[in-house]
Design a protein around this motif. Structure first.
Motif, short mmCIF file in Angstrom:
data_model
loop_
_atom_site.label_atom_id
_atom_site.label_comp_id
_atom_site.label_asym_id
_atom_site.label_seq_id
_atom_site.Cartn_x
_atom_site.Cartn_y
_atom_site.Cartn_z
N ALA A 57 -3.60 -1.88 -6.23
CA ALA A 57 -3.07 -0.67 -6.87
C ALA A 57 -3.16 -0.75 -8.39
CB ALA A 57 -1.61 -0.47 -6.46
N GLY A 314 4.89 4.85 -0.93
CA GLY A 314 4.97 3.60 -1.70
C GLY A 314 6.36 2.98 -1.68
N SER A 315 6.38 1.66 -1.70
CA SER A 315 7.66 0.94 -1.56
C SER A 315 8.59 1.16 -2.76
CB SER A 315 7.38 -0.55 -1.40
OG SER A 315 6.70 -1.03 -2.54
N CYS A 317 8.59 4.05 -4.46
CA CYS A 317 8.46 5.48 -4.73
C CYS A 317 9.71 6.25 -4.32
CB CYS A 317 7.26 5.98 -3.93
SG CYS A 317 7.03 7.72 -4.05
N ASP A 350 -3.24 4.84 0.53
CA ASP A 350 -2.54 4.24 -0.61
C ASP A 350 -1.03 4.26 -0.41
OD1 ASP A 350 -1.62 3.42 -3.05
OD2 ASP A 350 -2.18 5.25 -4.13
N GLY A 351 -0.47 3.06 -0.23
CA GLY A 351 0.99 2.94 -0.23
C GLY A 351 1.60 2.80 1.15
N GLY A 352 2.72 2.09 1.18
CA GLY A 352 3.51 2.00 2.41
C GLY A 352 3.09 0.90 3.36
N GLY A 373 0.16 -2.33 -3.25
CA GLY A 373 0.92 -2.66 -4.44
C GLY A 373 1.89 -3.78 -4.13
N ASN A 374 2.90 -3.46 -3.37
CA ASN A 374 3.98 -4.38 -3.05
C ASN A 374 3.48 -5.73 -2.53
OD1 ASN A 374 6.02 -5.70 -1.41
ND2 ASN A 374 7.30 -3.91 -1.82
N TYR A 397 8.37 -5.88 -9.92
CA TYR A 397 7.48 -4.86 -9.36
C TYR A 397 8.14 -3.51 -9.61
CZ TYR A 397 4.66 -2.23 -5.99
OH TYR A 397 3.81 -1.31 -5.41
N GLY A 399 7.57 1.00 -10.04
CA GLY A 399 6.75 2.18 -9.86
C GLY A 399 6.19 2.62 -11.20
N MET A 400 5.00 3.21 -11.16
CA MET A 400 4.41 3.73 -12.41
C MET A 400 5.13 5.01 -12.84
SD MET A 400 2.18 1.61 -13.39
CE MET A 400 0.92 2.35 -14.42
N GLY A 401 5.98 5.53 -11.94
CA GLY A 401 6.79 6.69 -12.30
C GLY A 401 8.24 6.29 -12.54
N TYR A 415 2.60 11.89 -13.61
CA TYR A 415 3.67 12.62 -12.95
C TYR A 415 3.85 14.03 -13.51
CZ TYR A 415 4.22 8.36 -10.61
OH TYR A 415 3.92 7.28 -9.82
N GLU A 429 10.12 9.06 -10.75
CA GLU A 429 9.78 9.18 -9.33
C GLU A 429 9.56 7.81 -8.73
OE1 GLU A 429 6.89 12.19 -8.13
OE2 GLU A 429 7.27 13.25 -10.00
N GLY A 430 10.13 6.80 -9.40
CA GLY A 430 9.95 5.45 -8.89
C GLY A 430 11.07 4.55 -9.36
P1 IMP Z 1 3.16 0.02 -2.05
O1 IMP Z 1 1.99 -0.81 -1.69
O2 IMP Z 1 3.89 0.53 -0.83
O3 IMP Z 1 4.08 -0.67 -2.99
O4 IMP Z 1 2.61 1.34 -2.76
C1 IMP Z 1 1.80 1.29 -3.91
C2 IMP Z 1 1.43 2.70 -4.31
O5 IMP Z 1 2.58 3.45 -4.68
C3 IMP Z 1 0.53 2.82 -5.53
O6 IMP Z 1 -0.81 2.55 -5.27
C4 IMP Z 1 0.77 4.26 -5.97
O7 IMP Z 1 -0.03 5.19 -5.30
C5 IMP Z 1 2.19 4.51 -5.56
N1 IMP Z 1 3.09 4.46 -6.73
C6 IMP Z 1 3.08 3.63 -7.77
N2 IMP Z 1 4.11 3.87 -8.60
C7 IMP Z 1 4.79 4.89 -8.06
C8 IMP Z 1 5.96 5.61 -8.46
O8 IMP Z 1 6.63 5.31 -9.44
N3 IMP Z 1 6.32 6.65 -7.66
C9 IMP Z 1 5.62 6.99 -6.56
N4 IMP Z 1 4.56 6.32 -6.12
C10 IMP Z 1 4.13 5.28 -6.87
#
Ligand code: IMP
Length: 504
Positions: A57, A314-315, A317, A350-352, A373-374, A397, A399-401, A415, A429-430
């Protein structure tokens, strides 16, 4: 084209239900496929192949050059985040590109008229660890090679290079790929392959040691470009600032850029996509994020080379609870795949993703790769320091938001905010947090790719393409049976972590 999974998702749709990773499992099928024998080759985007479907990510606690290098060594690709000034992001890309010396674009050269004494002094002065030099004549044309053997057999250092150099050369044209170089060098048994243009001028060089290491060396499925350099991507935003970044990134030979926003099906993203494709028709542009089929279709029509799926899984998010939007991830992947089936545009889920088993599910639903990401943020190669909390080691770790990331002012347009906002006006948003420290990324990737291979074995899919085609789903009413149950785990395996949710 109708696929097995269509009936499952149509039924779900009729019930008004959408599913996520915890709601579905893949059905097993007759299999002649051994997990070790499956091929994980896939595509990131229209023109960028992957040798494993792992994409890291574009987050400031996940992907900088160290992690991008490791991901590419394992066949995937990393996206350098954009909470960095454009020059610094381009520098990070260059670090990945220069990590393996596949093709040397500008080899150090010496002149026919230099004395050996002078060349030796040059090597000492610059502290070069190599002693092979292309030799150029007065017209800057390749005249010979000066190699280790030539130095060894030269008893008089006052001789000039043209008296000592090797003249029997095997050369190749400038466009020679690493595969062609490998075959040619093997056939000719030459350890150096200078590349020359139609006028005999040097335009690059391959060195056998490096070519061999990349082609066979470490046993890892290096994801390299045609020059033998590791592949890497980078995130950009929208508008003029994005185009400025693209210009710098393209100079560093970036493989793909990602217009990285929380809502990919919006006017500014469409416009930015068209502008980039107008100026850089050969550069692959990944666009995201979306979670509806119609959005994916519009992005394909607008020229996207890959589409990133995920709004809210996203984890870190909070988008789904803050804005009340978003389709559960497995249905989102499926709906997008169905909407663009046959278009040739790959999808990135992407995400989750929390467990290795979520990867075959994401691919089975229609993705060509997964973005993590996580699962990568806790590794040694991810940016950031290790912190200790109650005797356990963690890495941050966020969120970019999240407020912290948005305050850096470089990615606020992700965002939908036009201008950087003061802290008390930011609507995040994160969240910001930490994840357990995991040591080397290779240990994580071994488990993730191993789990994917096993899933493919159970389904009877020998390739990623087959997994997408053969996958069918069932929806357990209760997931308790799927997790370890009625036991107190005393030894955590490397691929199953007891998260607070599972403890409940
Ligand atoms: P994870 O692997 O479940 O942690 O999800 C990672 C993904 O979450 C990233 O690749 C983004 O698409 C998304 N993401 C990153 N930062 C944020 C945020 O602040 N809010 C919502 N989604 C995010």
């Amino acid at each position: 084209m109708t696929l097995r999974k269509d009936a499952f998702f149509e039924k779900m749709d009729a019930l008004g239900k959408a599913v996520s990773f915890d709601h579905v499992r893949l059905k097993t099928g007759y299999s002649e496929v051994m997990p070790d024998d499956v091929s994980l080759h896939t595509r990131l985007s229209r023109n960028i192949p992957l040798r494993s479907p792992i994409v890291s990510a574009a987050m400031d606690t996940v992907t900088e050059y160290r992690l991008a290098i490791e991901i590419a060594k394992w066949g995937g690709i990393g996206f350098i985040h954009r909470n960095l000034p454009p020059e610094e992001q381009a520098f990070q890309v260059a670090q990945v590109k220069l990590h393996l010396n596949g093709r040397i674009d500008r080899p150090r050269t010496v002149k026919t008229t230099d004395t050996i004494e002078r060349v030796l002094a040059y090597i000492r002065e610059k502290k070069f660890a190599f002693d092979t030099f292309p030799v150029l004549d007065g017209d800057e044309k390749l005249a010979g090679m000066l190699t280790k053997t030539d130095f060894e057999f030269c008893t008089d250092p006052s001789l000039v290079v043209s008296e000592v150099m090797s003249r029997e050369l095997v050369t190749a044209r400038c466009e020679t790929t690493i595969d062609e170089a490998y075959n040619l060098m093997r056939r000719s048994k030459k350890k150096v392959l200078p590349l020359i243009d139609d006028n005999g001028r040097l335009c690059g060089m391959y060195v056998w040691q490096d070519v061999l290491r990349i082609k066979t060396g470490s046993g890892l499925p290096h994801n390299v470009d045609k020059n033998g350099n590791l592949r890497v991507g980078a995130a950009i935003g929208v508008g003029d600032k994005a185009l400025e970044r693209v210009e710098l990134l393209a100079r560093k030979k970036i493989d793909a850029v990602c217009i990285d926003t929380a809502h990919g099906d919006s006017r500014s993203v469409h416009e930015t996509l068209r502008e980039i494709k107008r100026h850089y028709p050969d550069l692959d542009v990944v666009v995201g994020n979306v979670s509806e089929g119609a959005s994916a279709r519009r992005l394909v029509d607008a020229g996207a080379d890959a589409i990133k799926i995920g709004q809210g899984p996203g984890s870190i998010c909070t988008t789904r609870v803050i804005a009340g939007i978003g389709c559960p991830q497995v249905t989102a992947i499926y709906q997008c795949e169905k909407a663009i089936r046959g278009s040739g545009v790959p999808l990135i889920a992407d995400g989750g993703i929390r467990h290795s088993g979520d990867i075959p599910i994401a691919i089975g639903a229609g993705a060509d790769s997964v973005m993590l990401g996580n699962l990568l943020a806790g590794t040694k190669e991810a940016p950031g320091e290790i912190t200790t909390y109650r005797g356990m080691r963690y890495k941050s770790y966020r969120g970019m938001g999240s407020i912290g990331a948005l305050q850096s002012n470089l990615s606020n347009d992700r965002y939908g905010q036009k201008e950087p906002q003061p802290k008390d006006r930011i609507v995040p948003e994160g969240v910001e947090g930490m994840v357990p420290y995991k040591d080397e990324i290779r240990e994580v990737l071994i488990q993730l790719l191993g789990g994917l291979r096993k899933g493919m074995g159970y389904v009877g899919a020998a390739t990623i393409k087959e997994l997408k085609e053969k996958a069918d789903f069932c929806s357990p009413v209760d997931m308790q049976e799927s997790h370890p149950h009625d036991v107190i785990i005393t030894k955590e395996p490397p691929n199953y972590r007891i998260t607070p949710k599972e403890e409940n």
